[in-house]
Enzyme design. Sequence first.
Site, mmCIF file in Angstrom:
data_model
loop_
_atom_site.group_PDB
_atom_site.id
_atom_site.type_symbol
_atom_site.label_atom_id
_atom_site.label_comp_id
_atom_site.label_asym_id
_atom_site.label_seq_id
_atom_site.Cartn_x
_atom_site.Cartn_y
_atom_site.Cartn_z
ATOM 1 N N LYS A 1 0.825 -1.221 0.000
ATOM 2 C CA LYS A 1 0.000 0.000 0.000
ATOM 3 C C LYS A 1 0.849 1.257 0.000
ATOM 4 C CE LYS A 1 -4.360 -1.761 1.646
ATOM 5 N NZ LYS A 1 -5.372 -1.816 2.690
ATOM 6 N N LYS B 1 -5.420 -10.355 -6.778
ATOM 7 C CA LYS B 1 -6.645 -10.588 -6.000
ATOM 8 C C LYS B 1 -7.715 -9.538 -6.339
ATOM 9 C CE LYS B 1 -5.788 -7.806 -1.937
ATOM 10 N NZ LYS B 1 -5.760 -7.596 -0.532
ATOM 11 N N LYS C 1 -10.846 -3.900 -3.495
ATOM 12 C CA LYS C 1 -11.617 -2.645 -3.553
ATOM 13 C C LYS C 1 -10.836 -1.558 -4.279
ATOM 14 C CE LYS C 1 -13.572 -3.653 0.981
ATOM 15 N NZ LYS C 1 -13.212 -3.569 2.405
HETATM 16 P P1 TYM Z 1 -10.778 -6.046 4.160
HETATM 17 O O1 TYM Z 1 -11.815 -5.045 4.555
HETATM 18 O O2 TYM Z 1 -9.807 -5.665 3.114
HETATM 19 O O3 TYM Z 1 -11.458 -7.391 3.673
HETATM 20 C C1 TYM Z 1 -12.437 -8.073 4.447
HETATM 21 C C2 TYM Z 1 -12.213 -9.577 4.323
HETATM 22 O O4 TYM Z 1 -12.284 -9.974 2.954
HETATM 23 C C3 TYM Z 1 -11.151 -10.776 2.633
HETATM 24 N N1 TYM Z 1 -10.808 -10.582 1.212
HETATM 25 C C4 TYM Z 1 -10.677 -11.568 0.313
HETATM 26 N N2 TYM Z 1 -10.809 -12.901 0.416
HETATM 27 C C5 TYM Z 1 -10.636 -13.636 -0.711
HETATM 28 N N3 TYM Z 1 -10.348 -13.103 -1.925
HETATM 29 C C6 TYM Z 1 -10.196 -11.765 -2.069
HETATM 30 N N4 TYM Z 1 -9.930 -11.242 -3.268
HETATM 31 C C7 TYM Z 1 -10.370 -10.931 -0.915
HETATM 32 N N5 TYM Z 1 -10.298 -9.599 -0.707
HETATM 33 C C8 TYM Z 1 -10.565 -9.402 0.603
HETATM 34 C C9 TYM Z 1 -10.046 -10.283 3.555
HETATM 35 O O5 TYM Z 1 -9.049 -11.252 3.724
HETATM 36 C C10 TYM Z 1 -10.831 -10.004 4.831
HETATM 37 O O6 TYM Z 1 -10.955 -11.180 5.606
HETATM 38 N N6 TYM Z 1 -7.355 -5.789 7.785
HETATM 39 C C11 TYM Z 1 -8.674 -6.328 7.443
HETATM 40 C C12 TYM Z 1 -9.776 -5.849 8.347
HETATM 41 C C13 TYM Z 1 -9.592 -6.120 9.806
HETATM 42 C C14 TYM Z 1 -9.654 -7.374 10.432
HETATM 43 C C15 TYM Z 1 -9.480 -7.119 11.825
HETATM 44 C C16 TYM Z 1 -9.846 -8.677 9.974
HETATM 45 C C17 TYM Z 1 -9.375 -5.179 10.777
HETATM 46 N N7 TYM Z 1 -9.316 -5.773 11.987
HETATM 47 C C18 TYM Z 1 -9.473 -8.159 12.760
HETATM 48 C C19 TYM Z 1 -9.828 -9.715 10.918
HETATM 49 C C20 TYM Z 1 -9.642 -9.453 12.290
HETATM 50 C C21 TYM Z 1 -8.990 -5.895 6.035
HETATM 51 O O7 TYM Z 1 -8.457 -4.947 5.532
HETATM 52 O O8 TYM Z 1 -10.004 -6.577 5.466
#
Ligand code: TYM
Length: 329
Positions: free
Chosen positions: A109, A192, A195
């Site tokens: 990022k 992947k 967003k």
């Molecule tokens: P975020 O908001 O980017 O994504 C939410 C969840 O979606 C999963 N994900 C995917 N899984 C499969 N294929 C993809 N292309 C794909 N894109 C996204 C992510 O792995 C995630 O599980 N840092 C985290 C948010 C967070 C969090 C936490 C997660 C903050 N605190 C505590 C678990 C526990 C994030 O940016 O997810």
Amino acid sequence: MLSGIQPTSDSFHLGNYLGAVRNWVLMQQTHDCYYCVVDLHAITAGHDPETLRRRTRVSAAQLLAVGIDPEASTLFVQSHVPEHAQLAWVFSCITGFGEASRMTQFKDKSAKGGVDRSSVGLFTYPILQAADILLYQADAVPVGEDQRQHVELSRDLAQRFNSTFGQVFTVPKPYIVRESAKIYDLQNPTAKMSKSASSPNGVIDLLDEPNRSAKKIRSAVTDTGREVVFDQENKPGVSNLLTIYSALTGRTIDELTTAYEGKGYGDLKKDLGAVVADFVAPIQKATQGYLDDPAELDRVLAIGAAKARSVASATLAAAYDRIGFLPAA
Ligand code: TYM
């Protein structure tokens, strides 16, 4: 268990749903679940306040729409529970600078605008994530593959804290379902689905108009072959479509490839477009229903925040005590 999702877009995409949120719904039957819309994380890379407020509501509404049951689980907004930021400070004092620098998501990022232009919040982001997880003594963290390293850091911090100051935290494990751990971008099927993808055409949003999704699937990048077979290495585009198809219908990849023997990519894409349209229709309707009643949504989130705080404050108090902070009289 605990998991979180960032309110950084107007809709979750299929990667979020199939990689993580779908498992959140299933795990409600077996676990004591905490689900968090992580708005503190959403301000690490610049944001617009009104957009953030809207997206936080849309995120909560979508979670309810896909089947998170606020009676069975605790659904809340991260900024409503101040203990997250408080514990993150403690963890930032036991995280090495080099250790944080090795987080690949930060490297990716920050590469775009350069490290000097990245916020300190983006750098400490995984430390806040560790606080999210450890406050609830979670042992399972259902996420997609891209979050594995962050969950590993939270394991390390739990172990380090416990061995330095005394046992407070459960050491969590990532819960990653292999088949749908990584959903790929339709236009660039080795990256992947994200967003922040360069083109919206590679991303299927749950709240996209179904015709639009069908069109994106029709124009998905495949290869010059003809046969519908699963081969991640040589046919990443077709394999990704098969993964999505299988995950949404429960039909195995083998069943699907047999069904498409003698047919072409066009048939697969057309049918998958219809599958996606059927899948998103009730989700879209339910999401709109929750958005049309913001007072009810706020009430659900207030109950969730109160439940979350009762657990988080007890964990934070135990951690503060072990560290040697004086109790507040
Ligand atoms: P975020 O908001 O980017 O994504 C939410 C969840 O979606 C999963 N994900 C995917 N899984 C499969 N294929 C993809 N292309 C794909 N894109 C996204 C992510 O792995 C995630 O599980 N840092 C985290 C948010 C967070 C969090 C936490 C997660 C903050 N605190 C505590 C678990 C526990 C994030 O940016 O997810």
